[in-house]
Design a protein around this motif. Structure first.
Motif, PDB file in Angstrom:
ATOM      1  N   LEU A 356       1.246  -1.202  -0.111  1.00 36.43           N
ATOM      2  CA  LEU A 356      -0.451  -0.120   0.241  1.00 36.43           C
ATOM      3  C   LEU A 356       0.720   1.622   0.458  1.00 36.43           C
ATOM      4  O   LEU A 356       0.370   2.267  -0.755  1.00 36.43           O
ATOM      5  N   LEU A 357       2.094   1.229   0.721  1.00 33.53           N
ATOM      6  CA  LEU A 357       2.706   2.485   1.143  1.00 33.53           C
ATOM      7  C   LEU A 357       3.149   3.000  -0.401  1.00 33.53           C
ATOM      8  O   LEU A 357       3.701   3.389  -0.675  1.00 33.53           O
ATOM      9  N   MET A 358       4.454   1.129  -1.629  1.00 32.88           N
ATOM     10  CA  MET A 358       4.376   1.155  -3.162  1.00 32.88           C
ATOM     11  C   MET A 358       3.666   2.450  -3.577  1.00 32.88           C
ATOM     12  O   MET A 358       4.226   3.538  -4.898  1.00 32.88           O
ATOM     13  N   VAL A 359       2.197   1.521  -3.345  1.00 35.64           N
ATOM     14  CA  VAL A 359       1.240   2.331  -4.522  1.00 35.64           C
ATOM     15  C   VAL A 359       1.276   3.834  -4.652  1.00 35.64           C
ATOM     16  O   VAL A 359       1.166   4.427  -4.988  1.00 35.64           O
ATOM     17  N   ALA A 360       0.599   4.856  -3.152  1.00 39.83           N
ATOM     18  CA  ALA A 360       0.607   5.086  -2.493  1.00 39.83           C
ATOM     19  C   ALA A 360       1.648   6.453  -2.816  1.00 39.83           C
ATOM     20  O   ALA A 360       1.582   7.393  -3.234  1.00 39.83           O
ATOM     21  N   ALA A 361       2.629   6.115  -2.744  1.00 41.78           N
ATOM     22  CA  ALA A 361       4.161   7.284  -3.519  1.00 41.78           C
ATOM     23  C   ALA A 361       4.474   6.901  -4.881  1.00 41.78           C
ATOM     24  O   ALA A 361       4.381   8.371  -4.763  1.00 41.78           O
ATOM     25  N   LEU A 362       3.483   6.362  -5.523  1.00 41.93           N
ATOM     26  CA  LEU A 362       3.404   6.113  -6.640  1.00 41.93           C
ATOM     27  C   LEU A 362       2.445   7.475  -6.969  1.00 41.93           C
ATOM     28  O   LEU A 362       2.482   7.850  -8.089  1.00 41.93           O
ATOM     29  N   VAL A 363       1.384   7.892  -6.401  1.00 44.76           N
ATOM     30  CA  VAL A 363       0.076   8.107  -6.787  1.00 44.76           C
ATOM     31  C   VAL A 363      -0.787   9.352  -5.912  1.00 44.76           C
ATOM     32  O   VAL A 363      -1.501  10.026  -5.976  1.00 44.76           O
ATOM     33  N   HIS A 364       0.887   9.895  -4.912  1.00 51.42           N
ATOM     34  CA  HIS A 364       0.346  10.459  -4.103  1.00 51.42           C
ATOM     35  C   HIS A 364      -0.111  11.744  -4.813  1.00 51.42           C
ATOM     36  O   HIS A 364      -0.810  12.913  -3.673  1.00 51.42           O
ATOM     37  N   ASP A 365       0.923  12.323  -5.549  1.00 49.53           N
ATOM     38  CA  ASP A 365       0.620  13.966  -5.906  1.00 49.53           C
ATOM     39  C   ASP A 365      -0.451  13.884  -7.275  1.00 49.53           C
ATOM     40  O   ASP A 365      -0.091  15.131  -8.058  1.00 49.53           O
ATOM     41  N   ARG A 404      -3.814  12.384   1.109  1.00 46.13           N
ATOM     42  CA  ARG A 404      -4.424  13.579   1.983  1.00 46.13           C
ATOM     43  C   ARG A 404      -2.839  13.682   2.891  1.00 46.13           C
ATOM     44  O   ARG A 404      -3.204  14.854   3.106  1.00 46.13           O
ATOM     45  N   TYR A 405      -2.539  12.840   3.541  1.00 45.60           N
ATOM     46  CA  TYR A 405      -1.547  13.366   4.321  1.00 45.60           C
ATOM     47  C   TYR A 405      -0.136  12.874   4.330  1.00 45.60           C
ATOM     48  O   TYR A 405       0.396  13.726   5.555  1.00 45.60           O
ATOM     49  N   HIS A 406       0.159  13.261   3.168  1.00 42.63           N
ATOM     50  CA  HIS A 406       1.475  13.190   2.788  1.00 42.63           C
ATOM     51  C   HIS A 406       2.087  14.268   3.032  1.00 42.63           C
ATOM     52  O   HIS A 406       3.475  14.420   3.350  1.00 42.63           O
ATOM     53  N   SER A 407       1.723  15.558   3.133  1.00 43.88           N
ATOM     54  CA  SER A 407       2.280  16.764   3.212  1.00 43.88           C
ATOM     55  C   SER A 407       2.085  17.359   4.574  1.00 43.88           C
ATOM     56  O   SER A 407       0.780  16.791   5.270  1.00 43.88           O
TER      57      SER A 407
END
Length: 503
Positions: A356-365, A404-407
């Motif tokens: 899930l972290l890898m997926v989020a890393a790719l799409v967070h922006d 949402r909470y990556h920033s």
């Protein structure tokens, strides 16, 4: 005999949809299918939004029969799944409760993306075992369920992309039925309706190389008509399908059952199914179709080492669609994986969380596609509505929350906007968001300055040392800001230090 195998390796898998129950008993060690049983319990009614009491009773009775068979094999590990179509019945939650009360089995709901994913796991195994043929491992896969189409593309037998449309034979038949289209006009109207519904689907398809093979999975009527008894795959030409569609347009329901052996449940949809197939074959410019009997259930019992890579590939496709800067996202992906692996003794997360972290890393922006200001909010909005190949509905929502909470600018460090998740899910979201913040900060300049990371976990502090010849003032500043959330979640401060001589 079946009872001579190690019973600890035997697994039972039950899959329920809105009209049938299926069971597989599988030797997890060898992959051998010891039992494979499918039983219909429902009747076709394209306008029924609910499970009737009688259908519920039949479904429960069938699960009880499966349980008896499982007891005969002394199977201890049993998993029960429910299809997306079943989950969308208005009274599905009541049925699930009755099922658990009566059988002790808690149903795990699959969404359409997971169903497509598991069918294709089964397909890849069949290809590797040479049960499916395709030149140079290049082929399209069409998954057809009652209310959707899933089209995937493989090159060198490796997954490239998957895209779906909420168009299926039952949904089309419902529209035709609701509009009271006459029999004489039904075929022409259905063709026009299919063209209309799928126009954007073809427009949004990622680039691909033409392939000779289109493999069909999940189309019940096509399997009944074309697959000989005991056969698992057959190749049919487009001309044959066209001839069949022309004939179906001139037959009544009883004649279709008698001439083609179609189950009563499939009769209302068989013509629209053929017209959909013809449309897809024309759009992809393929002249032959391989019809396979592989199912979601076949994939649920497979452990495929390539499966997680497929999910990451699909996430990369989502990032491409929203023009996420590729070099930065890949750098964040690398850092996120490294931080996850080197901080295991701190976070206590699972291998699934790493995915899930890898997926989020790719799409967070992805939110920057709309506006770079407060892009984290737009990322959540976009990702809430995006279909993630192979992920559950809850996991998809978690990805949106993590983005949402990556920033560091994100308000509400207590994650109050994720209150509808369970406490355990909220904790996973917080931990993964904290790790993603740090990974993102390590390339805040978008200049890929850092060549290597080392992690030192002390009793009172975690130190990340970045090897670089460049100046890291910006990265250290942003890392310090984003590290506050990490400290709040894990109870340990974390700092970034630079190592290396400046050029």
């Amino acid at each position: 005999m079946a009872f001579e195998v190690d019973m600890a390796t035997i697994q039972g898998i039950i899959l329920l949809n809105s009209s049938a129950a299926a069971l597989q008993i599988v030797n997890q060690k060898t992959g051998e299918k010891i039992e494979n049983v499918t039983r219909d319990f429902g009747e076709s009614d394209i306008n029924s939004p609910i499970f009737t009491t009688e259908i519920m009773r039949r479904a429960l009775a069938q699960v009880h029969k499966f349980q008896q068979l499982l007891r005969d094999y002394a199977v201890k590990e049993v998993t029960l799944y429910g299809s997306e179509t079943l989950s969308q019945m208005k009274n599905a939650v009541y049925f699930a409760d009755q099922l658990e009360t009566s059988t002790g089995l808690k149903i795990q709901w699959l969404n359409g993306n997971q169903e497509s994913f598991y069918r294709q796991l089964a397909l890849r195994q069949a290809y590797q075992q040479q049960k499916i043929s395709a030149t140079d491992g290049q082929f399209f896969v069409l998954g057809m369920s009652s209310a959707r189409l899933d089209l995937s593309y493989f090159n060198n037998a490796r997954f490239v992309f998957s895209q779906h449309s909420a168009v299926g034979p039952i949904r089309l038949a419902q529209t035709i039925h609701d509009m009271a289209i006459g029999v004489a006009q039904e075929t022409a109207f259905a063709r026009e309706l299919i063209n209309s519904k799928l126009a954007d689907f073809w427009h949004m398809l990622p680039p691909y190389q033409p392939a000779e093979s289109l493999i069909l999975l999940g189309a019940g009527a096509a399997q009944q008509i074309f697959l000989p008894e005991h056969a698992h795959c057959i190749t049919v030409s487009k001309t044959v399908i066209q001839t069949l569609a022309d004939d179906l347009a001139n037959l009544n329901d009883q004649a279709i059952i008698e001439k083609y052996g179609v189950d009563f449940n499939n009769v209302p949809f068989v013509l629209t199914e053929m017209l959909l197939l013809l449309h897809v074959m024309s759009a992809l410019q393929v002249s032959t179709l391989q019809i396979s009997d592989l199912t979601v259930l076949d994939g649920l019992s497979i452990h495929d080492n390539q499966a997680e890579a497929d999910i990451v590939t699909a996430a990369r496709g989502i990032a491409d669609r929203y023009l996420v800067e590729p070099v930065h996202r890949e750098q964040v992906l690398t850092f996120a994986a490294q931080l996850f692996d080197r901080l295991k003794k701190i976070h206590h997360l699972t291998a699934r969380d790493r995915l899930l972290l890898m997926v989020a890393a790719l799409v967070h922006d992805v939110g920057s596609f709309i506006n770079t200001q407060k892009h984290y909010q737009y990322s959540e909005d976009i990702l809430t509505g995006v279909d993630f190949y192979g992920l559950s509905t809850v996991e998809q929502r978690m990805i949106a929350a993590i983005a949402r909470y990556h920033s560091a600018e994100t308000p509400d460090s207590a994650l109050r906007t994720v209150a509808d998740f369970s406490p355990q899910q909220r904790l996973r979201i917080a931990k993964l968001a904290a790790l993603l913040r740090l990974a993102d900060a390590l390339d805040d300049s978008r200049l890929q300055k850092i060549t290597q990371l080392t992690v030192s976990i002390g009793e009172s502090q975690i130190t990340i040392t970045a090897q670089t010849l460049a100046d890291l003032q910006l990265e250290i500043f942003v890392f310090t800001q984003k590290a506050r959330f990490f400290e709040a979640v894990f109870g340990l401060p974390i700092v970034l230090k630079r190592k290396g001589k400046r050029s």
